[in-house]
Write a protein that holds these residues in place. Structure first.
Motif, PDB file in Angstrom:
ATOM      1  N   HIS A 137      12.974 -75.478  18.567  1.00 39.46           N
ATOM      2  CA  HIS A 137      13.727 -74.389  19.165  1.00 39.46           C
ATOM      3  C   HIS A 137      15.205 -74.741  19.199  1.00 39.46           C
ATOM      4  CE1 HIS A 137      13.011 -77.142  22.518  1.00 39.46           C
ATOM      5  NE2 HIS A 137      14.102 -76.617  23.080  1.00 39.46           N
ATOM      6  N   PHE A 159      15.598 -69.938  21.674  1.00 36.54           N
ATOM      7  CA  PHE A 159      14.713 -69.312  20.701  1.00 36.54           C
ATOM      8  C   PHE A 159      13.791 -70.350  20.084  1.00 36.54           C
ATOM      9  CE2 PHE A 159      18.300 -66.515  20.942  1.00 36.54           C
ATOM     10  CZ  PHE A 159      17.774 -65.243  20.793  1.00 36.54           C
ATOM     11  N   ASN A 185       9.673 -71.150  15.185  1.00 34.04           N
ATOM     12  CA  ASN A 185       8.448 -70.913  14.409  1.00 34.04           C
ATOM     13  C   ASN A 185       8.601 -71.398  12.972  1.00 34.04           C
ATOM     14  OD1 ASN A 185       6.774 -69.739  16.445  1.00 34.04           O
ATOM     15  ND2 ASN A 185       8.052 -67.924  16.333  1.00 34.04           N
ATOM     16  N   GLU A 244      11.672 -66.461  17.968  1.00 37.45           N
ATOM     17  CA  GLU A 244      11.263 -65.667  19.134  1.00 37.45           C
ATOM     18  C   GLU A 244      12.047 -66.119  20.359  1.00 37.45           C
ATOM     19  OE1 GLU A 244       7.017 -65.467  19.950  1.00 37.45           O
ATOM     20  OE2 GLU A 244       6.673 -66.216  17.922  1.00 37.45           O
ATOM     21  N   ARG A 290      12.621 -67.302  23.900  1.00 41.40           N
ATOM     22  CA  ARG A 290      11.836 -67.988  24.924  1.00 41.40           C
ATOM     23  C   ARG A 290      12.406 -67.705  26.311  1.00 41.40           C
ATOM     24  NH1 ARG A 290      11.680 -74.298  24.863  1.00 41.40           N
ATOM     25  NH2 ARG A 290      13.323 -74.074  26.399  1.00 41.40           N
ATOM     26  N   GLN A 309      18.834 -63.152  17.152  1.00 45.38           N
ATOM     27  CA  GLN A 309      17.525 -63.334  16.527  1.00 45.38           C
ATOM     28  C   GLN A 309      17.590 -63.058  15.020  1.00 45.38           C
ATOM     29  OE1 GLN A 309      14.650 -61.115  18.735  1.00 45.38           O
ATOM     30  NE2 GLN A 309      13.043 -62.600  18.308  1.00 45.38           N
TER      31      GLN A 309
END
Length: 82
Positions: free
Chosen positions: A23, A35, A38, A45, A47, A61
């Motif tokens: 992240h 974020f 992934n 995503e 957080r 994002q």
């Protein structure tokens, strides 16, 4: 806490003594958002956010998704596996 990317005045950081999953912390003038990346394919995503508008979160994002090819290898360089 190295800044690994700059996005229009935002600083994207990966803390050296941080934890998985991969992240980034995005530091803005009005707060911070975290974020999960992934890695390796995304999408990033949200957080958590503190003082950052939802409009700004959406913008960040999208920008992070464009830079996963830089951010994921940088996380791996600092921390090992995702």
């Amino acid at each position: 806490m190295p800044t690994v990317l700059r996005l229009d005045g935002l600083r994207v950081r990966i803390y050296v003594d941080d934890h998985r999953p991969a992240h980034v912390h995005v530091i803005a003038a009005d707060g911070e958002a975290v974020f999960v990346l992934n890695c390796p394919d995304g999408p990033p995503e949200l957080r958590e956010r503190h003082g950052v508008s939802l409009q700004m979160v959406n913008r960040i994002q999208k920008e992070l998704a464009k830079h996963l090819s830089v951010l994921c290898p940088k996380w791996r360089e600092i921390h090992g596996d995702y």
